[in-house]
Design an enzyme around this catalytic site. Structure first.
Site, mmCIF file in Angstrom:
data_model
loop_
_atom_site.group_PDB
_atom_site.id
_atom_site.type_symbol
_atom_site.label_atom_id
_atom_site.label_comp_id
_atom_site.label_asym_id
_atom_site.label_seq_id
_atom_site.Cartn_x
_atom_site.Cartn_y
_atom_site.Cartn_z
ATOM 1 N N THR A 112 23.226 24.627 -9.490
ATOM 2 C CA THR A 112 21.987 24.578 -10.272
ATOM 3 C C THR A 112 22.095 23.682 -11.519
ATOM 4 O OG1 THR A 112 22.609 26.537 -11.546
ATOM 5 C CG2 THR A 112 21.297 26.892 -9.546
ATOM 6 N N ASP A 113 23.337 23.400 -11.965
ATOM 7 C CA ASP A 113 23.485 22.680 -13.244
ATOM 8 C C ASP A 113 22.826 21.297 -13.234
ATOM 9 O OD1 ASP A 113 24.863 24.849 -14.115
ATOM 10 O OD2 ASP A 113 26.831 23.899 -14.198
ATOM 11 N N THR A 116 27.080 27.265 -7.000
ATOM 12 C CA THR A 116 27.249 28.723 -7.074
ATOM 13 C C THR A 116 26.771 29.403 -5.803
ATOM 14 O OG1 THR A 116 27.092 28.727 -9.462
ATOM 15 C CG2 THR A 116 26.506 30.767 -8.386
HETATM 16 C C1 SIN Z 1 25.419 26.843 -10.413
HETATM 17 O O1 SIN Z 1 25.387 26.448 -9.272
HETATM 18 O O2 SIN Z 1 24.584 27.704 -10.801
HETATM 19 C C2 SIN Z 1 26.395 26.376 -11.455
HETATM 20 C C3 SIN Z 1 27.490 25.534 -10.945
HETATM 21 C C4 SIN Z 1 27.022 24.250 -10.346
HETATM 22 O O3 SIN Z 1 26.046 23.669 -10.798
HETATM 23 O O4 SIN Z 1 27.679 23.817 -9.395
#
Ligand code: SIN
Length: 351
Positions: A116-117, A36
């Site tokens: 973040t995932d 993200t």
């Molecule tokens: C994010 O980055 O917050 C969600 C999508 C991902 O993990 O690539």
């Protein structure tokens, strides 16, 4: 007179060199993988349903011009995708490149930009395979780069500040988001949308980032980075380890599928203190006899899984206080070294 002016010029040069040395900026390399933080949506008010991994590493840096006043930054693109799409090959490429860079004087610290995932998994993986005391910081964002009040630019500035600071050396891989520093082993994503999503349930964060500088209050004690026994330099993939989730009345077909399709290890996300139903225990006991390494962790989100005589009997191991996804990372690396259960249990108590 001549000697006097010579001495004067000499001290002037010394002063100037000293000043230049003091002002020398740390050299920080950004290894970008997408997420993200590099995401884009059609409008600034669209904070969900955007596309992760759209902007390049250079575009992320260009969005934060003040970065050049705190570090000499260079960037490399390792991948550019949502973090759920990253593969073991990406992990190995990232780890090998990080180790190469950290071994050279041209790099004082590394920042990995990441979705973040699965960020906590990559952070713990790097925490176990990076062979350096130099700072490695992993950073993401909860709002895409196109969003009003996007959190990525400040998170990136803070991450570069932490990666370039001497105080960050020797603390293992650090997760920097939302002005907070957490340890790779301990941190987990706790909220689907909030910018305050990364937390350390059992022990709390390591410190804050104040005006892009780290302020530490504690340090991780479990072994990490150059003090581990894991060496990925010659690996091309990692052993398969699955996670199975205990639920009330849940059947055991998933366990059976893992076993029959070639998993070498299984992390059981047990209920409570890593508890298994009798049917799960029966299937896994059989699989364990045939060589599957079973590790009990917990789906609760915090706390230690303690040994139980019922589960010690078939030779199931325990994950200490690692959550299931982190226990999986450690078991994959452990299986690159040994299949001896006592040795693997020692690793869970060490890292
Ligand atoms: C994010 O980055 O917050 C969600 C999508 C991902 O993990 O690539």
């Amino acid at each position: 007179m001549k000697i006097k002016s010579l001495l004067y010029s000499f001290s002037l040069v010394m002063l100037m060199t000293g000043a230049a040395f003091a002002a020398e900026l740390p050299k920080v390399t950004i290894l970008a993988t997408g997420g993200t933080i590099a995401g884009a949506a059609p409008s600034s008010t669209q904070l969900t349903d955007y596309k992760a991994g759209e902007l390049t590493a250079q575009q992320l840096i260009d969005a934060v011009p003040s970065i050049s006043s705190i570090a000499k930054v260079s960037a490399e693109q390792i991948a550019n995708t949502g973090s759920g799409n990253l593969t073991f090959e990406d992990w190995l490429k990232l780890a090998k490149r990080a180790n190469e860079l950290l071994a050279s004087d041209a790099c004082d610290g590394i920042v990995v930009t990441h979705g973040t995932d699965t960020l906590e998994e990559t952070a713990y993986f790097l925490n176990l395979v990076v062979k350096s005391d130099k700072p490695v910081v992993i950073v993401g964002a909860m709002r895409p780069a196109t969003a009003i009040s996007a959190d990525g630019p400040l998170n990136l500035l803070n991450a570069v500040g932490v990666a370039g600071a001497r105080e960050s050396c020797g603390k293992g891989v650090l997760v920097v988001m939302n002005g907070q520093i957490n340890a790779a082993r301990e941190v987990t994503k706790t909220n689907t949308l909030s910018v305050e999503t990364f937390k350390t349930p059992d022990f709390g964060m390591l410190g804050y980032v104040i005006d892009y500088k780290p302020v530490f209050y504690r340090t991780p004690v479990r072994k990490h980075t150059k003090d581990t026994e894991f060496d990925v330099s010659k690996l091309t993939t990692l052993p398969r380890v699955d996670i199975a989730y205990q639920t009330l009345g849940g059947d055991v077909d998933m366990h059976k599928a893992s076993v029959s399709s070639g998993a070498e290890g299984l992390i059981e996300a047990g209920s409570g203190c890593g508890s298994l139903s009798n049917v799960s225990r029966a299937v896994l006991t059989e699989a364990s006899k045939n060589g599957l390494i079973v590790v009990r962790s917990s789906r609760t989100g915090s706390g230690m899984v303690t040994p139980s005589s019922k589960d010690a009997e078939p030779g199931f191991l325990t994950a200490d206080n690692l959550n299931p996804q982190k226990a999986r990372v450690l078991l994959m690396l452990a299986l690159t070294v040994t299949r001896d259960k006592a040795e693997i249990q020692r690793m869970f108590a060490t890292y």
